[in-house]
Design a protein around this motif. Structure first.
Motif, PDB file in Angstrom:
ATOM      1  N   GLU A 146       3.776   1.661  -1.218  1.00  0.00           N
ATOM      2  CA  GLU A 146       4.329   1.960  -2.537  1.00  0.00           C
ATOM      3  C   GLU A 146       3.286   2.678  -3.389  1.00  0.00           C
ATOM      4  N   HIS A 147       2.065   2.156  -3.379  1.00  0.00           N
ATOM      5  CA  HIS A 147       0.994   2.809  -4.123  1.00  0.00           C
ATOM      6  C   HIS A 147       0.849   4.260  -3.693  1.00  0.00           C
ATOM      7  N   LEU A 148       0.851   4.447  -2.388  1.00  0.00           N
ATOM      8  CA  LEU A 148       0.674   5.796  -1.847  1.00  0.00           C
ATOM      9  C   LEU A 148       1.797   6.726  -2.288  1.00  0.00           C
TER      10      LEU A 148
ATOM     11  N   ASP B 194       0.841  -1.195   0.000  1.00  0.00           N
ATOM     12  CA  ASP B 194       0.000   0.000   0.000  1.00  0.00           C
ATOM     13  C   ASP B 194       0.870   1.235   0.000  1.00  0.00           C
TER      14      ASP B 194
END
Lengths: 234, 234
Positions: A96-98, A94
DNA sequence: AACACCAGTCTTGTATACAAGAATAGACAA
DNA sequence: TTGTCTATTCTTGTATACAAGACTGGTGTT
């Protein structure tokens, strides 16, 4: 549209419930809950019972429920229909996505800021950077982080795009939480500072493309450090 | 974090209040209010009285208030403390701010999508594009717009970043509203279609940088047309 | 005629009450 | 012992009641 920061996060609240006018208990509740989550007092996965929150905050369920809707919109909690509200988890993927998104957002902000920044504002950022270097030399982490946050915020403000500012605001709590959960690695600290000086140079010369690139890299670089800390903690 | 589209906009609701399980009246109310705003039934600047909304929606104030918080987070309404809630205005300058950010967001999505897209998905987008070309040839605007929306949505989904998806979702209502308020200019229509074919070529060859660039330009190009329509209408 | 002031009405903010859907624990059967 | 069923308890979802702050219209004064 966008009465900028009207009721958004970080608007003003910092626990200063005293000076507030009557009413708006739900905004106050949202502020308190937000800082409880960011500080880790309410850890990821924690189940939030409305009545329990009412007792802790000293208000009734109505403002608590409205505050929870706000926090849900900020991504700090998950609403499970007919079930409890839980503090949202923060896993390494998550994160990394953020950070990919947040870095891109700040990249856009950086590019816009380069087009609009005044000499006075360049000086202001420069002074903030100098302060930050000072705190780094003295190894005072907390004030360093505060200045760091301020530089990023001023950059987004200078970009002067209310939509961008709102989006940025909506992501900041999660980024801050990641930073709080995984206190910055010392090795990374010096690297981050160096990147900031490079970014300032780009900003001062109004090189938008370069600054955007540096900004994206800045976040991507800090990502692995935060991820490893999160994995260690669980 | 991000139980993706759990309670977000566009999740499912499309007026289909019938099949819905009990409870979650506030989500239903949010859906109805959202489409009322997008359709223009509730025009910008409209003052929303809670009781009045209760009568129209057939629910009590509690779910209505919670729905209004959700819409506020989406930027469709402004919350004026101790005063009414109003449907947010949509001025030409705001539109520029919105489109710059939205174009950048879709640009990121496009870049990520190029890295992750499968052959099957390329085929799927290709078929959608063919349909769209068809509708353009027949000058059927409504279905064209629907396919158009779907292509953009699929691209963001293929990017497979839940944070990005959430941010995108939060901006879509306003973009859609802009499109609804200022129905697409015919001259621009053909241009937009041409851009879409170029974008598909870039996607099919997985040229992320190019696609991101084309995507940003795609939104920037349609901006002046929408702005002029808004100014004419008032 | 214009402005200030005041009372009545309206609208929001908050608390509480009630209903319905989950969680839980204990009993019973396999 | 383990699994399942059920009854109780708990928690959320919604409605309503009450309080406090805004708005509105009229009246009186200058």
């Amino acid at each position: 549209m966008d009465k900028t920061a009207e009721n958004g996060p970080w608007a003003d609240e910092s626990g200063d419930t005293s000076g507030r006018k009557k009413g708006q208990l739900h905004a106050e509740a949202a502020g308190k809950l937000r800082s409880m989550i960011l500080s880790g007092e309410l850890p990821p996965g924690e189940r939030l019972r409305e009545m329990q929150l009412c007792e802790q905050l000293g208000v009734s369920r109505t403002p608590v429920r409205e505050a929870l809707r706000t926090l849900a919109a900020e991504g700090l909690v998950d609403l499970l229909p007919n079930r409890s509200v839980v503090v949202s988890e923060l896993h390494a993927p998550d994160l990394e996505h953020l950070f990919v998104v947040f870095g891109a957002i700040e990249g856009i902000a950086a590019e816009l800021a380069c087009q609009k920044i005044t000499e006075a504002e360049i000086g202001e950022i420069g002074r903030l950077l100098a302060e930050m270097i000072d705190f780094h030399a003295r190894k005072e982490r907390a004030p360093y982080m505060q200045i760091n946050q301020k530089i990023h915020q001023r950059t987004v403000e200078i970009a002067a795009n209310p939509v961008l500012y709102t989006v940025w605001q909506s992501l900041v709590p999660r980024v801050e939480r990641a930073r709080a959960l995984a206190n910055l690695d010392t090795g990374r600290w010096t690297g981050a500072l160096f990147e900031h000086t490079k970014m300032f140079t780009a900003l001062a010369s109004r090189d938008g493309k370069l600054l955007a690139q540096l900004t994206r890299e800045h976040f991507l670089n800090s990502l692995p450090f935060l991820q490893s800390r999160l994995e260690n903690d669980g």
